[in-house]
Scaffold this motif. Structure first.
Motif, short mmCIF file in Angstrom:
data_model
loop_
_atom_site.label_atom_id
_atom_site.label_comp_id
_atom_site.label_asym_id
_atom_site.label_seq_id
_atom_site.Cartn_x
_atom_site.Cartn_y
_atom_site.Cartn_z
N ALA A 112 40.26 32.78 78.11
CA ALA A 112 40.80 31.57 78.74
C ALA A 112 39.99 30.36 78.33
O ALA A 112 38.79 30.28 78.59
CB ALA A 112 40.77 31.72 80.26
N ASP A 167 41.59 27.06 78.72
CA ASP A 167 42.51 25.98 79.10
C ASP A 167 41.91 25.01 80.11
O ASP A 167 42.61 24.11 80.59
CB ASP A 167 43.79 26.59 79.68
N HIS A 168 40.64 25.15 80.40
CA HIS A 168 40.02 24.37 81.48
C HIS A 168 40.14 22.87 81.30
O HIS A 168 40.17 22.11 82.26
CB HIS A 168 38.55 24.76 81.61
N TYR A 198 42.49 21.05 80.66
CA TYR A 198 43.72 20.40 81.11
C TYR A 198 43.53 19.68 82.45
O TYR A 198 44.31 18.80 82.79
CB TYR A 198 44.88 21.41 81.14
N PHE A 199 42.49 20.04 83.18
CA PHE A 199 42.19 19.25 84.38
C PHE A 199 40.69 18.91 84.50
O PHE A 199 40.30 18.03 85.22
CB PHE A 199 42.69 19.94 85.66
N MET A 209 44.37 32.09 75.91
CA MET A 209 45.07 31.27 76.90
C MET A 209 44.61 29.83 76.72
O MET A 209 43.42 29.53 76.89
CB MET A 209 44.78 31.74 78.31
N ARG A 254 49.32 27.41 78.71
CA ARG A 254 49.24 26.68 79.99
C ARG A 254 50.46 25.76 80.10
O ARG A 254 50.66 24.91 79.25
CB ARG A 254 47.93 25.90 79.99
N GLN A 302 50.17 27.44 87.45
CA GLN A 302 49.28 27.52 88.61
C GLN A 302 50.10 27.52 89.89
O GLN A 302 51.02 26.70 90.03
CB GLN A 302 48.35 26.29 88.57
N VAL A 337 49.41 32.06 88.13
CA VAL A 337 47.96 31.94 88.30
C VAL A 337 47.69 31.50 89.73
O VAL A 337 48.03 30.38 90.12
CB VAL A 337 47.38 30.91 87.30
N LYS A 383 47.59 36.33 87.73
CA LYS A 383 46.13 36.22 87.60
C LYS A 383 45.55 35.85 88.95
O LYS A 383 46.06 34.96 89.65
CB LYS A 383 45.80 35.14 86.58
N TYR A 387 41.62 36.23 91.50
CA TYR A 387 40.16 36.40 91.47
C TYR A 387 39.79 37.76 92.04
O TYR A 387 40.46 38.27 92.95
CB TYR A 387 39.47 35.29 92.26
N ALA A 395 40.57 36.34 86.78
CA ALA A 395 39.82 35.24 86.17
C ALA A 395 38.34 35.57 86.29
O ALA A 395 37.93 36.33 87.19
CB ALA A 395 40.12 33.94 86.89
N GLY A 399 35.90 33.20 86.71
CA GLY A 399 35.26 32.28 87.64
C GLY A 399 34.02 31.65 87.04
O GLY A 399 33.78 31.73 85.82
N MET A 424 39.31 35.81 81.02
CA MET A 424 37.95 35.33 81.27
C MET A 424 37.61 34.16 80.35
O MET A 424 37.89 34.21 79.15
CB MET A 424 36.97 36.49 81.04
N GLY A 425 37.02 33.15 80.95
CA GLY A 425 36.63 31.98 80.17
C GLY A 425 35.15 31.75 80.20
O GLY A 425 34.41 32.19 79.31
N ARG A 426 34.65 31.06 81.27
CA ARG A 426 33.26 30.60 81.29
C ARG A 426 32.25 31.72 81.13
O ARG A 426 31.19 31.53 80.53
CB ARG A 426 33.01 29.80 82.58
C1 5RP Z 1 41.94 27.29 84.97
C2 5RP Z 1 42.29 28.66 84.63
C3 5RP Z 1 41.33 29.40 83.78
O1 5RP Z 1 42.03 29.88 82.69
C4 5RP Z 1 40.75 30.54 84.57
O2 5RP Z 1 40.07 30.03 85.67
C5 5RP Z 1 39.92 31.51 83.75
O3 5RP Z 1 38.76 30.96 83.39
P1 5RP Z 1 37.38 31.34 84.05
O4 5RP Z 1 37.09 32.78 83.69
O5 5RP Z 1 36.40 30.39 83.44
O6 5RP Z 1 37.51 31.20 85.56
O7 5RP Z 1 43.30 29.17 85.00
O8 5RP Z 1 42.76 26.87 85.96
#
Ligand code: 5RP
Length: 294
Positions: free
Chosen positions: A55, A57-58, A60-61, A86, A107, A141, A173, A203, A205, A225, A227, A252-254
């Motif tokens: 992931a 796509d962060h 975008y906001f 993503m 997204r 979302q 999401v 998706k 948590y 996700a 987080g 997973m992103g961060r």
């Molecule tokens: C942002 C998202 C991100 O794609 C999602 O939160 C996944 O990223 P991370 O693992 O960093 O939480 O949907 O709205």
């Protein structure tokens, strides 16, 4: 010229063998159309029935989030290890190599920045543009309990209708607002609403208590996700607990791109998700890859 002269008369109709169809490996997806299933097979590994979505796509906001300031430099080297990317259409068109031939989850909602009320989103991509980009799914979302809850649900159902028309899956999401408690009861509510209203997969948590009730009560696949960034061993443990309790993978992103060794981390996450590698072993694997690349 057609090869009619030597056309063999011998035929084999296998009359003793009923025609078979391989079962589709994703929960709740058996009755989807071929195109939808084919797109899902670009997201979920047909062998494990699971996915490691990367992931990114962060922005975008959140704007240029740490680790995503230069996606061409930090993310493109990870693409070979992801099952799916993503991202937004802006990043896809400007920085993602078109030779990337795995699934893209686009997204498709947006609007407010982190400076505003986040649940005030609208649909931000037409299905026509999503198809033009050849994506495997769109993501929207859904803010259950948020100020603009109904509109975010309506955004999703509109995309589900458009996606069903063209065979494009929709990832719902579940967004957790600051004021909402992240517990199994909330996640059951949010994920079930997404599934009931047509999301192809959802998706959410991971929650440390009762996550198996979230996956059990959601009739379609769930991915988690990552987080906020946490130590690598904890993130690997969370991924393990999630798939062990019924998740079909991670988005997973961060915890990957903010890792001290992102290439090692995504490979360790893959071991957990696709091979059920235990967290301790996966962390050792991460450390060995990290040391080898130093
Ligand atoms: C942002 C998202 C991100 O794609 C999602 O939160 C996944 O990223 P991370 O693992 O960093 O939480 O949907 O709205």
């Amino acid at each position: 010229m057609a090869d009619t002269d030597n056309m063999t008369e011998t035929k084999e109709y296998f009359l003793d063998r009923p025609q078979t169809a391989a079962p589709f490996p994703l929960k709740g997806c058996q009755n989807l159309d071929w195109g939808m299933k084919n797109r899902l097979a670009h997201i979920f590994s047909p062998a494990s029935g699971r996915t490691v979505m990367l992931a990114v796509d962060h922005g975008y906001f959140m704007g240029p989030t740490s680790g995503l300031e230069r996606i061409d430099i930090t993310i493109n080297p990870l693409l070979g290890y992801a099952d799916t990317l993503m991202c937004t259409r802006g990043v896809l068109r400007s920085m993602t190599p078109p030779t990337f031939n795995k699934g893209v989850v686009l997204r498709a909602s947006g609007g407010p920045s982190i400076l505003k009320e986040l649940s005030d989103e609208q649909i931000a991509v037409s299905m026509e543009d999503a198809i033009r980009l050849n994506v495997a799914a769109v993501a929207v979302q859904v803010f259950i309990g948020g100020e603009f809850e109904s509109r975010s649900v309506h955004n999703m159902t509109q995309l589900v209708d458009a996606g069903n028309r063209y065979g494009v899956p929709v990832l719902g999401v579940t967004a957790v607002g600051k004021q909402l408690t992240r517990d199994a009861q909330y996640m059951r509510l949010a994920t079930r609403i997404c599934a009931e209203l047509g999301a192809t997969y959802v998706k959410t948590y991971f929650v440390s208590e009762g996550f198996e009730t979230v996956t059990a009560s959601c009739p379609v696949p769930i991915v988690i996700a990552g987080g906020k960034k946490m130590p690598e061993d904890e993130a690997l443990n969370m991924a393990f607990q999630a798939v062990d309790q019924g998740a079909a993978g991670v988005d997973m992103g961060r915890n990957i791109f903010q890792s001290e060794a992102p290439v090692a981390m995504i490979q360790a996450v893959r071991k957990v998700v696709h091979e059920n590698m235990r967290p301790k072993e996966a962390y050792d694997y991460f450390l060995s890859l990290k040391a080898a690349s130093a």
